[in-house]
Design a protein around this motif. Structure first.
Motif, short mmCIF file in Angstrom:
data_model
loop_
_atom_site.label_atom_id
_atom_site.label_comp_id
_atom_site.label_asym_id
_atom_site.label_seq_id
_atom_site.Cartn_x
_atom_site.Cartn_y
_atom_site.Cartn_z
N VAL A 11 0.84 -1.21 0.00
CA VAL A 11 0.00 0.00 0.00
C VAL A 11 0.87 1.26 0.00
CG1 VAL A 11 -1.69 1.35 1.31
CG2 VAL A 11 -1.97 -1.12 1.10
N GLN A 12 1.82 1.32 0.92
CA GLN A 12 2.64 2.53 1.02
C GLN A 12 3.60 2.66 -0.14
OE1 GLN A 12 4.45 2.42 4.94
NE2 GLN A 12 2.62 3.29 5.88
N GLY A 13 3.96 1.56 -0.76
CA GLY A 13 4.87 1.63 -1.91
C GLY A 13 4.17 2.07 -3.18
N LYS A 14 2.85 2.17 -3.16
CA LYS A 14 2.09 2.53 -4.37
C LYS A 14 1.23 3.77 -4.12
CE LYS A 14 3.90 -1.10 -6.14
NZ LYS A 14 5.09 -0.95 -7.00
N GLU A 15 1.80 4.74 -3.44
CA GLU A 15 1.16 6.03 -3.18
C GLU A 15 -0.11 5.92 -2.34
OE1 GLU A 15 0.56 7.95 -6.92
OE2 GLU A 15 2.68 8.21 -7.30
N GLY A 16 -0.20 4.87 -1.56
CA GLY A 16 -1.34 4.72 -0.67
C GLY A 16 -0.95 4.93 0.78
N GLU A 17 -1.92 4.84 1.66
CA GLU A 17 -1.67 4.99 3.10
C GLU A 17 -2.27 3.80 3.84
OE1 GLU A 17 -2.95 7.80 6.92
OE2 GLU A 17 -3.51 8.39 4.87
N PHE A 18 -1.49 3.19 4.68
CA PHE A 18 -1.95 2.07 5.51
C PHE A 18 -2.11 2.58 6.94
CE2 PHE A 18 -0.66 -1.33 8.49
CZ PHE A 18 -1.66 -2.26 8.22
N PHE A 19 -3.22 2.22 7.58
CA PHE A 19 -3.43 2.67 8.95
C PHE A 19 -4.13 1.58 9.75
CE2 PHE A 19 -7.11 4.02 6.48
CZ PHE A 19 -8.19 3.64 7.27
N PHE A 20 -4.00 1.67 11.05
CA PHE A 20 -4.69 0.70 11.90
C PHE A 20 -4.83 1.27 13.31
CE2 PHE A 20 -0.25 -0.13 12.76
CZ PHE A 20 -0.21 -0.43 14.11
N GLU A 21 -5.75 0.70 14.05
CA GLU A 21 -5.88 0.97 15.48
C GLU A 21 -6.38 -0.29 16.14
OE1 GLU A 21 -10.11 3.17 16.00
OE2 GLU A 21 -8.65 4.31 14.78
N SER A 22 -5.96 -0.52 17.36
CA SER A 22 -6.30 -1.77 18.02
C SER A 22 -6.28 -1.60 19.53
CB SER A 22 -5.33 -2.87 17.61
OG SER A 22 -5.68 -4.12 18.19
N VAL A 23 -7.20 -2.28 20.19
CA VAL A 23 -7.23 -2.34 21.65
C VAL A 23 -7.22 -3.81 22.04
CG1 VAL A 23 -8.48 -1.76 23.75
CG2 VAL A 23 -8.52 -0.17 21.81
N GLU A 24 -6.26 -4.19 22.86
CA GLU A 24 -6.15 -5.59 23.24
C GLU A 24 -7.44 -6.08 23.89
OE1 GLU A 24 -2.75 -8.53 25.18
OE2 GLU A 24 -2.73 -6.38 25.64
N ASN A 25 -7.89 -7.25 23.46
CA ASN A 25 -9.10 -7.91 23.94
C ASN A 25 -10.39 -7.20 23.52
OD1 ASN A 25 -7.62 -9.93 25.32
ND2 ASN A 25 -7.29 -8.51 27.03
N GLN A 26 -10.29 -6.21 22.64
CA GLN A 26 -11.50 -5.53 22.16
C GLN A 26 -11.64 -5.55 20.64
OE1 GLN A 26 -12.33 -1.64 23.84
NE2 GLN A 26 -11.34 -2.16 25.78
N GLY A 27 -10.52 -5.67 19.94
CA GLY A 27 -10.62 -5.75 18.49
C GLY A 27 -9.67 -4.81 17.78
N SER A 28 -9.72 -4.87 16.45
CA SER A 28 -8.81 -4.08 15.62
C SER A 28 -9.51 -3.54 14.40
CB SER A 28 -7.61 -4.94 15.16
OG SER A 28 -6.91 -5.49 16.25
N LYS A 29 -8.93 -2.47 13.88
CA LYS A 29 -9.39 -1.92 12.60
C LYS A 29 -8.17 -1.67 11.74
CE LYS A 29 -10.73 2.43 12.26
NZ LYS A 29 -11.59 3.62 12.36
N PHE A 30 -8.17 -2.27 10.55
CA PHE A 30 -7.10 -2.04 9.59
C PHE A 30 -7.70 -1.40 8.35
CE2 PHE A 30 -5.44 -5.39 12.25
CZ PHE A 30 -4.10 -5.05 12.39
N GLY A 31 -6.97 -0.47 7.79
CA GLY A 31 -7.51 0.20 6.61
C GLY A 31 -6.43 0.74 5.70
N LEU A 32 -6.89 1.22 4.57
CA LEU A 32 -5.98 1.81 3.59
C LEU A 32 -6.69 2.89 2.80
CD1 LEU A 32 -6.53 0.24 0.44
CD2 LEU A 32 -6.15 -1.60 2.06
N ARG A 33 -5.89 3.86 2.37
CA ARG A 33 -6.38 4.94 1.50
C ARG A 33 -5.62 4.86 0.18
NH1 ARG A 33 -6.23 7.45 6.46
NH2 ARG A 33 -8.22 8.31 7.19
N ILE A 34 -6.36 4.84 -0.90
CA ILE A 34 -5.76 4.78 -2.22
C ILE A 34 -6.40 5.87 -3.08
CG2 ILE A 34 -5.40 3.37 -4.29
CD1 ILE A 34 -5.61 0.90 -2.55
#
Length: 376
Positions: free
Chosen positions: A345-368
Protein backbone atom coordinates in the motif's frame (compact mmCIF):
# COMPACT_ATOMS: atom_id res chain seq x y z
CA UNK A 1 46.56 -15.45 10.75
CA UNK A 2 48.10 -17.22 7.72
CA UNK A 3 48.54 -14.51 5.08
CA UNK A 4 50.32 -15.04 1.77
CA UNK A 5 52.43 -11.87 1.67
CA UNK A 6 53.31 -12.35 -2.01
CA UNK A 7 49.69 -11.46 -2.78
CA UNK A 8 50.27 -7.86 -1.66
CA UNK A 9 52.02 -5.14 -3.65
CA UNK A 10 53.71 -2.22 -1.90
CA UNK A 11 54.54 0.97 -3.78
CA UNK A 12 57.73 2.61 -2.47
CA UNK A 13 57.80 6.30 -3.45
CA UNK A 14 61.34 7.36 -2.54
CA UNK A 15 63.76 9.53 -4.57
CA UNK A 16 66.86 8.57 -2.58
CA UNK A 17 68.25 5.52 -4.44
CA UNK A 18 69.99 4.11 -1.37
CA UNK A 19 66.88 4.34 0.82
CA UNK A 20 64.80 2.95 -2.04
CA UNK A 21 67.13 -0.06 -2.43
CA UNK A 22 67.14 -0.74 1.32
CA UNK A 23 63.33 -0.62 1.49
CA UNK A 24 63.01 -2.88 -1.54
CA UNK A 25 65.33 -5.52 -0.09
CA UNK A 26 63.69 -5.50 3.34
CA UNK A 27 60.21 -5.92 1.84
CA UNK A 28 61.13 -8.49 -0.82
CA UNK A 29 62.83 -10.67 1.81
CA UNK A 30 59.44 -10.93 3.53
CA UNK A 31 57.78 -11.93 0.27
CA UNK A 32 56.00 -8.69 -0.61
CA UNK A 33 55.69 -7.51 -4.18
CA UNK A 34 57.51 -4.17 -4.50
CA UNK A 35 56.96 -1.36 -7.02
CA UNK A 36 59.46 1.53 -7.09
CA UNK A 37 58.87 5.19 -7.96
CA UNK A 38 61.48 7.92 -7.67
CA UNK A 39 59.03 10.73 -8.41
CA UNK A 40 55.40 11.50 -7.72
CA UNK A 41 54.60 11.41 -11.46
CA UNK A 42 55.98 7.89 -11.70
CA UNK A 43 54.06 6.92 -8.54
CA UNK A 44 50.79 8.02 -10.15
CA UNK A 45 51.73 6.21 -13.35
CA UNK A 46 52.18 2.98 -11.37
CA UNK A 47 48.89 3.52 -9.54
CA UNK A 48 47.08 3.90 -12.85
CA UNK A 49 48.28 0.59 -14.30
CA UNK A 50 49.25 -1.72 -11.40
CA UNK A 51 47.43 -3.05 -8.38
CA UNK A 52 48.78 -1.42 -5.21
CA UNK A 53 47.80 -2.46 -1.67
CA UNK A 54 50.00 -0.13 0.40
CA UNK A 55 52.11 2.99 -0.25
CA UNK A 56 55.32 3.90 1.56
CA UNK A 57 55.95 7.54 0.69
CA UNK A 58 58.74 9.99 1.35
CA UNK A 59 57.32 13.29 2.55
CA UNK A 60 59.68 15.33 0.38
CA UNK A 61 60.59 14.22 -3.14
CA UNK A 62 62.29 17.02 -5.07
CA UNK A 63 60.19 20.16 -4.92
CA UNK A 64 56.89 18.41 -4.20
CA UNK A 65 55.19 17.84 -0.85
CA UNK A 66 54.02 14.36 0.07
CA UNK A 67 51.25 15.91 2.16
CA UNK A 68 49.66 17.46 -0.94
CA UNK A 69 50.12 14.28 -2.98
CA UNK A 70 48.39 12.15 -0.34
CA UNK A 71 45.47 14.57 -0.30
CA UNK A 72 45.20 14.12 -4.06
CA UNK A 73 45.32 10.33 -3.67
CA UNK A 74 42.62 10.42 -1.00
CA UNK A 75 40.40 12.55 -3.25
CA UNK A 76 40.71 10.07 -6.14
CA UNK A 77 37.98 7.38 -5.84
CA UNK A 78 40.16 4.67 -7.40
CA UNK A 79 42.96 5.17 -4.87
CA UNK A 80 41.32 6.54 -1.72
CA UNK A 81 41.17 3.15 0.00
CA UNK A 82 44.93 2.53 -0.35
CA UNK A 83 46.65 3.14 3.02
CA UNK A 84 49.70 5.44 2.99
CA UNK A 85 52.60 5.32 5.46
CA UNK A 86 54.89 8.34 5.45
CA UNK A 87 58.66 7.81 5.70
CA UNK A 88 60.17 11.08 6.88
CA UNK A 89 62.99 12.76 8.71
CA UNK A 90 60.48 15.36 9.90
CA UNK A 91 59.55 14.56 13.47
CA UNK A 92 57.83 17.65 14.83
CA UNK A 93 54.33 17.22 16.26
CA UNK A 94 53.02 19.68 13.70
CA UNK A 95 54.40 17.66 10.78
CA UNK A 96 53.06 14.39 12.19
CA UNK A 97 49.58 15.85 12.66
CA UNK A 98 49.72 17.36 9.18
CA UNK A 99 50.51 13.91 7.78
CA UNK A 100 47.55 12.30 9.53
CA UNK A 101 45.27 15.15 8.44
CA UNK A 102 46.36 14.60 4.84
CA UNK A 103 45.16 10.99 5.04
CA UNK A 104 48.18 8.92 6.06
CA UNK A 105 47.53 5.96 8.37
CA UNK A 106 51.01 5.88 9.98
CA UNK A 107 54.52 7.35 9.78
CA UNK A 108 58.05 6.01 10.13
CA UNK A 109 60.99 8.24 11.06
CA UNK A 110 64.29 8.19 9.15
CA UNK A 111 66.63 6.57 9.80
CA UNK A 112 64.27 3.63 10.33
CA UNK A 113 64.73 0.32 12.10
CA UNK A 114 63.89 -2.60 9.75
CA UNK A 115 61.93 -4.46 12.43
CA UNK A 116 59.81 -1.40 13.26
CA UNK A 117 59.21 -0.81 9.57
CA UNK A 118 58.10 -4.42 9.06
CA UNK A 119 55.83 -4.37 12.10
CA UNK A 120 54.02 -1.27 10.89
CA UNK A 121 53.75 -2.55 7.35
CA UNK A 122 52.43 -5.90 8.60
CA UNK A 123 49.84 -4.16 10.75
CA UNK A 124 48.40 -2.45 7.67
CA UNK A 125 48.56 -5.66 5.64
CA UNK A 126 46.65 -7.48 8.40
CA UNK A 127 43.95 -4.80 8.30
CA UNK A 128 43.78 -5.04 4.51
CA UNK A 129 43.49 -8.83 4.67
CA UNK A 130 40.69 -8.63 7.23
CA UNK A 131 38.82 -6.05 5.13
CA UNK A 132 39.14 -8.21 2.00
CA UNK A 133 38.02 -11.26 3.96
CA UNK A 134 34.95 -9.42 5.27
CA UNK A 135 34.12 -8.11 1.78
CA UNK A 136 34.43 -11.62 0.34
CA UNK A 137 32.19 -13.01 3.09
CA UNK A 138 29.68 -10.24 2.45
CA UNK A 139 29.57 -11.00 -1.27
CA UNK A 140 29.22 -14.71 -0.54
CA UNK A 141 26.39 -14.03 1.91
CA UNK A 142 24.63 -11.71 -0.54
CA UNK A 143 24.89 -14.37 -3.24
CA UNK A 144 23.53 -17.02 -0.86
CA UNK A 145 20.60 -14.78 0.12
CA UNK A 146 19.84 -14.00 -3.52
CA UNK A 147 19.98 -17.70 -4.35
CA UNK A 148 17.72 -18.53 -1.42
CA UNK A 149 15.20 -15.88 -2.44
CA UNK A 150 15.19 -17.17 -6.01
CA UNK A 151 14.54 -20.69 -4.75
CA UNK A 152 11.70 -19.38 -2.57
CA UNK A 153 10.22 -17.62 -5.60
CA UNK A 154 10.46 -20.72 -7.78
CA UNK A 155 8.97 -23.03 -5.14
CA UNK A 156 6.18 -20.58 -4.31
CA UNK A 157 5.34 -20.10 -7.97
CA UNK A 158 5.33 -23.82 -8.75
CA UNK A 159 3.15 -24.67 -5.74
CA UNK A 160 0.81 -21.71 -6.16
CA UNK A 161 -0.85 -23.02 -9.34
CA UNK A 162 -1.92 -26.48 -8.09
CA UNK A 163 -2.99 -25.03 -4.73
CA UNK A 164 -5.08 -22.42 -6.57
CA UNK A 165 -6.77 -25.20 -8.58
CA UNK A 166 -7.47 -27.22 -5.42
CA UNK A 167 -8.82 -24.12 -3.70
CA UNK A 168 -11.17 -23.43 -6.60
CA UNK A 169 -12.52 -27.01 -6.56
CA UNK A 170 -13.13 -26.96 -2.81
CA UNK A 171 -14.70 -23.53 -3.03
CA UNK A 172 -17.15 -24.76 -5.66
CA UNK A 173 -17.98 -27.82 -3.54
CA UNK A 174 -18.60 -25.66 -0.48
CA UNK A 175 -21.27 -23.74 -2.41
CA UNK A 176 -23.22 -26.88 -3.37
CA UNK A 177 -26.52 -27.78 -1.69
CA UNK A 178 -26.32 -30.76 0.70
CA UNK A 179 -28.91 -32.67 2.68
CA UNK A 180 -29.17 -32.25 6.42
CA UNK A 181 -27.74 -35.73 6.99
CA UNK A 182 -24.64 -34.65 5.04
CA UNK A 183 -23.79 -31.71 7.29
CA UNK A 184 -20.59 -33.42 8.43
CA UNK A 185 -19.54 -33.63 4.77
CA UNK A 186 -20.15 -29.92 4.39
CA UNK A 187 -17.96 -29.20 7.39
CA UNK A 188 -15.20 -31.36 5.93
CA UNK A 189 -15.41 -29.45 2.64
CA UNK A 190 -15.35 -26.14 4.53
CA UNK A 191 -12.28 -27.28 6.46
CA UNK A 192 -10.55 -28.43 3.29
CA UNK A 193 -11.39 -25.13 1.63
CA UNK A 194 -10.02 -23.20 4.61
CA UNK A 195 -6.76 -25.18 4.59
CA UNK A 196 -6.36 -24.64 0.85
CA UNK A 197 -7.06 -20.92 1.29
CA UNK A 198 -4.44 -20.62 4.04
CA UNK A 199 -1.87 -22.47 1.92
CA UNK A 200 -2.63 -20.31 -1.10
CA UNK A 201 -2.38 -17.12 0.95
CA UNK A 202 0.94 -18.22 2.47
CA UNK A 203 2.43 -19.11 -0.91
CA UNK A 204 1.09 -15.93 -2.49
CA UNK A 205 2.63 -13.82 0.28
CA UNK A 206 5.93 -15.67 0.06
CA UNK A 207 6.04 -15.33 -3.72
CA UNK A 208 5.32 -11.60 -3.66
CA UNK A 209 7.77 -11.02 -0.81
CA UNK A 210 10.65 -12.80 -2.54
CA UNK A 211 9.91 -11.19 -5.91
CA UNK A 212 9.82 -7.80 -4.20
CA UNK A 213 13.23 -8.44 -2.60
CA UNK A 214 14.66 -9.56 -5.93
CA UNK A 215 13.18 -6.59 -7.79
CA UNK A 216 11.12 -8.99 -9.91
CA UNK A 217 7.63 -8.07 -8.70
CA UNK A 218 5.70 -6.53 -11.56
CA UNK A 219 3.10 -3.87 -10.81
CA UNK A 220 0.59 -3.58 -13.64
CA UNK A 221 -1.96 -0.91 -12.67
CA UNK A 222 -5.27 -0.65 -14.44
CA UNK A 223 -8.72 0.78 -13.90
CA UNK A 224 -10.29 -1.33 -11.12
CA UNK A 225 -13.80 -1.31 -9.63
CA UNK A 226 -12.88 -1.48 -5.94
CA UNK A 227 -16.21 -2.90 -4.77
CA UNK A 228 -16.16 -5.77 -7.28
CA UNK A 229 -12.73 -6.91 -6.08
CA UNK A 230 -13.87 -6.78 -2.44
CA UNK A 231 -16.99 -8.85 -3.10
CA UNK A 232 -14.93 -11.39 -5.04
CA UNK A 233 -12.52 -11.90 -2.13
CA UNK A 234 -15.39 -12.05 0.38
CA UNK A 235 -17.10 -14.85 -1.55
CA UNK A 236 -13.89 -16.88 -1.66
CA UNK A 237 -13.35 -16.50 2.10
CA UNK A 238 -16.96 -16.97 3.17
CA UNK A 239 -16.49 -20.75 3.84
CA UNK A 240 -13.59 -19.87 6.13
CA UNK A 241 -15.86 -17.50 8.04
CA UNK A 242 -18.63 -20.13 8.28
CA UNK A 243 -16.23 -22.54 9.99
CA UNK A 244 -16.11 -20.13 12.94
CA UNK A 245 -19.73 -19.00 12.52
CA UNK A 246 -18.48 -15.49 11.74
CA UNK A 247 -20.67 -13.13 9.76
CA UNK A 248 -18.98 -10.92 7.16
CA UNK A 249 -20.87 -7.64 6.97
CA UNK A 250 -20.26 -5.19 4.15
CA UNK A 251 -21.00 -1.51 3.83
CA UNK A 252 -19.68 -0.79 0.37
CA UNK A 253 -19.98 2.36 -1.69
CA UNK A 254 -20.37 1.31 -5.30
CA UNK A 255 -18.71 2.68 -8.42
CA UNK A 256 -15.41 3.64 -6.76
CA UNK A 257 -12.66 3.25 -9.33
CA UNK A 258 -8.95 3.17 -8.55
CA UNK A 259 -5.80 2.73 -10.63
CA UNK A 260 -4.09 -0.31 -9.12
CA UNK A 261 -2.74 -3.79 -9.83
CA UNK A 262 -5.70 -6.17 -9.49
CA UNK A 263 -3.69 -9.17 -8.27
CA UNK A 264 -1.89 -7.13 -5.60
CA UNK A 265 -5.18 -5.52 -4.53
CA UNK A 266 -6.72 -8.99 -4.08
CA UNK A 267 -3.72 -10.01 -1.95
CA UNK A 268 -4.14 -6.89 0.21
CA UNK A 269 -7.86 -7.46 0.80
CA UNK A 270 -7.39 -11.20 1.34
CA UNK A 271 -4.65 -10.64 3.93
CA UNK A 272 -6.72 -8.08 5.84
CA UNK A 273 -9.83 -10.27 5.86
CA UNK A 274 -7.93 -13.46 6.78
CA UNK A 275 -6.28 -11.56 9.63
CA UNK A 276 -9.65 -10.36 10.93
CA UNK A 277 -11.20 -13.84 10.71
CA UNK A 278 -8.18 -15.44 12.37
CA UNK A 279 -8.36 -13.25 15.46
CA UNK A 280 -12.16 -12.97 15.75
CA UNK A 281 -14.20 -14.98 18.22
CA UNK A 282 -16.63 -17.66 17.13
CA UNK A 283 -20.10 -16.25 16.48
CA UNK A 284 -18.88 -12.67 16.04
CA UNK A 285 -18.83 -10.49 12.93
CA UNK A 286 -16.29 -8.77 10.73
CA UNK A 287 -17.20 -5.55 8.94
CA UNK A 288 -15.77 -4.34 5.64
CA UNK A 289 -16.33 -0.72 4.75
CA UNK A 290 -15.56 1.11 1.52
CA UNK A 291 -16.24 4.82 1.12
CA UNK A 292 -14.95 7.96 -0.55
CA UNK A 293 -12.94 10.53 1.35
CA UNK A 294 -12.05 13.46 -0.84
CA UNK A 295 -9.93 12.23 -3.73
CA UNK A 296 -9.23 8.89 -2.00
CA UNK A 297 -10.99 5.56 -1.61
CA UNK A 298 -10.90 4.27 1.96
CA UNK A 299 -11.33 0.62 2.87
CA UNK A 300 -11.55 -0.62 6.46
CA UNK A 301 -11.76 -4.11 7.95
CA UNK A 302 -13.08 -4.05 11.51
CA UNK A 303 -13.30 -6.91 14.00
CA UNK A 304 -14.15 -7.33 17.67
CA UNK A 305 -11.55 -10.01 18.31
CA UNK A 306 -8.52 -10.28 20.57
CA UNK A 307 -6.77 -7.14 19.33
CA UNK A 308 -3.04 -6.49 19.63
CA UNK A 309 -0.74 -5.46 22.44
CA UNK A 310 1.69 -2.56 22.09
CA UNK A 311 4.65 -4.71 21.07
CA UNK A 312 2.80 -6.13 18.07
CA UNK A 313 1.53 -2.70 17.06
CA UNK A 314 5.07 -1.31 17.29
CA UNK A 315 6.44 -4.03 15.03
CA UNK A 316 3.79 -3.20 12.40
CA UNK A 317 4.55 0.55 12.61
CA UNK A 318 8.26 -0.16 12.19
CA UNK A 319 7.57 -2.37 9.14
CA UNK A 320 8.86 -5.53 10.83
CA UNK A 321 7.10 -8.89 10.42
CA UNK A 322 5.48 -9.47 13.81
CA UNK A 323 5.91 -13.23 13.71
CA UNK A 324 3.21 -15.84 13.92
CA UNK A 325 0.72 -16.01 16.78
CA UNK A 326 -2.21 -18.42 16.99
CA UNK A 327 -5.73 -17.28 16.18
CA UNK A 328 -8.81 -17.79 18.32
CA UNK A 329 -9.22 -21.31 16.90
CA UNK A 330 -5.48 -21.94 17.15
CA UNK A 331 -4.96 -21.08 13.47
CA UNK A 332 -1.34 -20.73 12.50
CA UNK A 333 0.19 -18.20 10.12
CA UNK A 334 3.45 -16.83 8.75
CA UNK A 335 3.26 -13.33 10.23
CA UNK A 336 3.88 -11.88 6.76
CA UNK A 337 0.32 -10.81 5.93
CA UNK A 338 0.06 -7.36 7.52
CA UNK A 339 3.69 -6.59 6.76
CA UNK A 340 3.09 -7.28 3.07
CA UNK A 341 -0.10 -5.19 3.07
CA UNK A 342 1.78 -2.21 4.48
CA UNK A 343 4.65 -2.56 2.01
CA UNK A 344 2.35 -2.81 -1.01
CA UNK A 345 0.00 0.00 0.00
CA UNK A 346 2.64 2.53 1.02
CA UNK A 347 4.87 1.63 -1.91
CA UNK A 348 2.09 2.53 -4.37
CA UNK A 349 1.16 6.03 -3.18
CA UNK A 350 -1.34 4.72 -0.67
CA UNK A 351 -1.67 4.99 3.10
CA UNK A 352 -1.95 2.07 5.51
CA UNK A 353 -3.43 2.67 8.95
CA UNK A 354 -4.69 0.70 11.90
CA UNK A 355 -5.88 0.97 15.48
CA UNK A 356 -6.30 -1.77 18.02
CA UNK A 357 -7.23 -2.34 21.65
CA UNK A 358 -6.15 -5.59 23.24
CA UNK A 359 -9.10 -7.91 23.94
CA UNK A 360 -11.50 -5.53 22.16
CA UNK A 361 -10.62 -5.75 18.49
CA UNK A 362 -8.81 -4.08 15.62
CA UNK A 363 -9.39 -1.92 12.60
CA UNK A 364 -7.10 -2.04 9.59
CA UNK A 365 -7.51 0.20 6.61
CA UNK A 366 -5.98 1.81 3.59
CA UNK A 367 -6.38 4.94 1.50
CA UNK A 368 -5.76 4.78 -2.22
CA UNK A 369 -6.19 7.66 -4.67
CA UNK A 370 -9.36 7.35 -6.73
CA UNK A 371 -9.20 7.40 -10.50
CA UNK A 372 -10.68 10.66 -11.74
CA UNK A 373 -13.58 10.08 -14.10
CA UNK A 374 -11.85 12.32 -16.61
CA UNK A 375 -9.08 9.71 -16.71
CA UNK A 376 -11.43 6.81 -17.46
Amino acid sequence: MNIQLNQFNILVAEDNPIHSLILENILRMQGYGVLLADSFDKAFSILSKDHVDLILMDVIMGDMSGFDIVKTIMETPEYQDIPVIFITSLDSTEDIIRGFDAGAVDYIRKPFEPQILLRRVRQQINLLYQRKFIEAQKKSLEAAIASRDQIYAIISHDLRTPIASLKMILNILSLQEVHKDQESLRQMVYSGNDIAEQLFSLLDNLLKWTKSRLGMLSFVPQSVQFDEVIFGVVEVLRPTALLKDITIETCIESCITIYFDTDILKSIIRNLLINALKFSHKGSSVKILLYSEGCCAVMEVVDTGIGMDESIQKSIRESLPSGSRPGTANEQGSGLGLWIVKQFVQGKEGEFFFESVENQGSKFGLRIPKLDRKEL
